[in-house]
Scaffold this active site. Structure first.
Site, short mmCIF file in Angstrom:
data_model
loop_
_atom_site.label_atom_id
_atom_site.label_comp_id
_atom_site.label_asym_id
_atom_site.label_seq_id
_atom_site.Cartn_x
_atom_site.Cartn_y
_atom_site.Cartn_z
N HIS A 60 29.01 -3.52 -15.65
CA HIS A 60 27.68 -2.91 -15.52
C HIS A 60 27.88 -1.56 -14.87
O HIS A 60 28.94 -1.27 -14.32
CB HIS A 60 26.73 -3.81 -14.72
N HIS A 62 26.58 0.06 -12.26
CA HIS A 62 26.44 0.41 -10.84
C HIS A 62 27.64 1.27 -10.45
O HIS A 62 28.77 1.06 -10.92
CB HIS A 62 26.37 -0.85 -9.97
N ASP A 64 29.66 1.56 -8.05
CA ASP A 64 30.92 1.02 -7.51
C ASP A 64 31.80 0.40 -8.59
O ASP A 64 32.91 -0.05 -8.29
CB ASP A 64 30.65 0.01 -6.37
N HIS A 137 22.32 -10.28 -12.72
CA HIS A 137 22.52 -9.29 -11.65
C HIS A 137 21.34 -8.32 -11.55
O HIS A 137 21.42 -7.34 -10.81
CB HIS A 137 23.84 -8.56 -11.89
ZN LIG Z 1 29.29 -4.12 -7.38
ZN LIG Z 2 26.32 -4.33 -9.13
#
Ligand SMILES: [Zn+2]
Ligand SMILES: [Zn+2]
Length: 306
Positions: A60, A62, A64, A137
């Site tokens: 995904h 995000h 990080d 998530h």
């Molecule tokens: Zn993460």
């Molecule tokens: Zn995440």
């Protein structure tokens, strides 16, 4: 050999001892990256995984999990890489991934192909496939499974010879499950060929709650690498933020009958003393291990299947 190297095991932001998400998989001479957080390229150097992934799979978008892409591609270009790199992401990730590839004023000097995957899609590679599965998530996200096909059963060569089967094509036919004629007698492959031998399965959840679809995807895995961002004391927060607790990961691993569980994506709160997460997970799944950066996980065939 399948070799998995954990490159980053921290949630959301790095700590002095842990980088953000990324892992390298080496399979039959090919290098894959699963997630590519900031600093992933330096972790690849530090842990000597090799430096030319053919494919980068992103669970995904995000930050990080993706901020390492621009730097890695630039360095590959500087080092003379010119082969195509494939980047796979979850639904609705294309524009963010394109931005990550094109960031900066220098063009990447090799072709980069970006493709979105729906949960359940397969990417066929030589001798295995990467299959995505649905996770929970709160944003478009997929989990990743490396799946080898079952191999043919073992043929009893000595017995085949004793029955007078001539070496050559008839061996192949028997091996594939076809019967053959020898001196007027029909030989059934079941007499000579053992059961199909299961291939190996490595499953990585990315960020997710511990849900039934994740359990289904993990069923019988040789290695499960599961989100374990929080401990019991932050179970509410895990639910709010779409993550799992170590205990939930352990329970899922037990229900899915996996062979090995490794916890990852640890909140900074547990980075220095992750044993509390290990203890909670082990109450559900006794062999659970807390991942750490640089941990190498070799995935052998199950005993007796070699
Ligand atoms: Zn993460
Ligand atoms: Zn995440």
């Amino acid at each position: 050999m399948i070799r998995v190297t954990l490159l980053g095991t921290a949630a959301a932001r790095p700590t002095p001892g842990r980088n953000v998400s990324g892992l390298a998989i080496q399979h039959a001479g090919e290098l894959l990256l699963w997630d590519c957080g900031e600093g992933t390229q330096r972790q690849m150097m530090r842990y000597a995984t090799g430096f030319n992934p053919t494919c980068i799979f992103i669970t995904h978008v995000h930050a990080d999990h993706i901020l390492g892409i621009p730097g890695l591609l630039r360095t590959m270009g500087l080092q003379g890489h010119r082969d195509r790199v494939e980047i796979y992401g979850p639904p609705r990730s294309r524009s963010v991934l394109e931005d990550a590839v094109n960031l900066g004023t220098h063009r990447v000097p090799f072709p980069v192909q970006i493709q979105e995957l729906e949960p359940g899609d397969d990417v066929e590679r030589s001798g295995y496939a990467i299959r995505t599965f649905p996770v929970s998530h709160g944003v478009p996200a997929v989990g990743l499974a490396l799946i080898e096909p079952d191999r043919l059963g073992r043929i009893d060569v000595a017995r085949a010879r004793a029955l007078g089967v001539p070496e050559g094509p008839d061996f192949g036919r028997l091996h594939r499950g076809e019967s053959v004629e020898v001196d007027g007698r029909t030989i059934d492959p079941a007499e000579l060929v053992g059961p199909a031998r299961p291939g190996r399965k490595v499953v990585y959840t990315g960020d997710t709650r511990a849900t039934r679809p994740v359990e289904d995807a993990a069923r019988g895995a040789d290695l499960l690498i599961h989100d374990a961002t929080f401990g019991d004391e932050e179970a509410d927060r895990a639910q709010e933020t779409g993550h799992a607790t170590a205990r939930e990961a352990g329970r899922l691993a037990r229900n899915a009958e996996v062979r090995k569980l490794v916890l990852t994506h640890l909140s900074a709160r547990y980075a220095d003393d992750p044993m509390i997460l290990a203890r909670q997970a082990r109450e559900e799944f006794p062999g659970a291990k807390v991942g750490r950066d640089g941990m190498v996980l070799e995935v052998p065939y199950p005993p007796g299947v070699e």
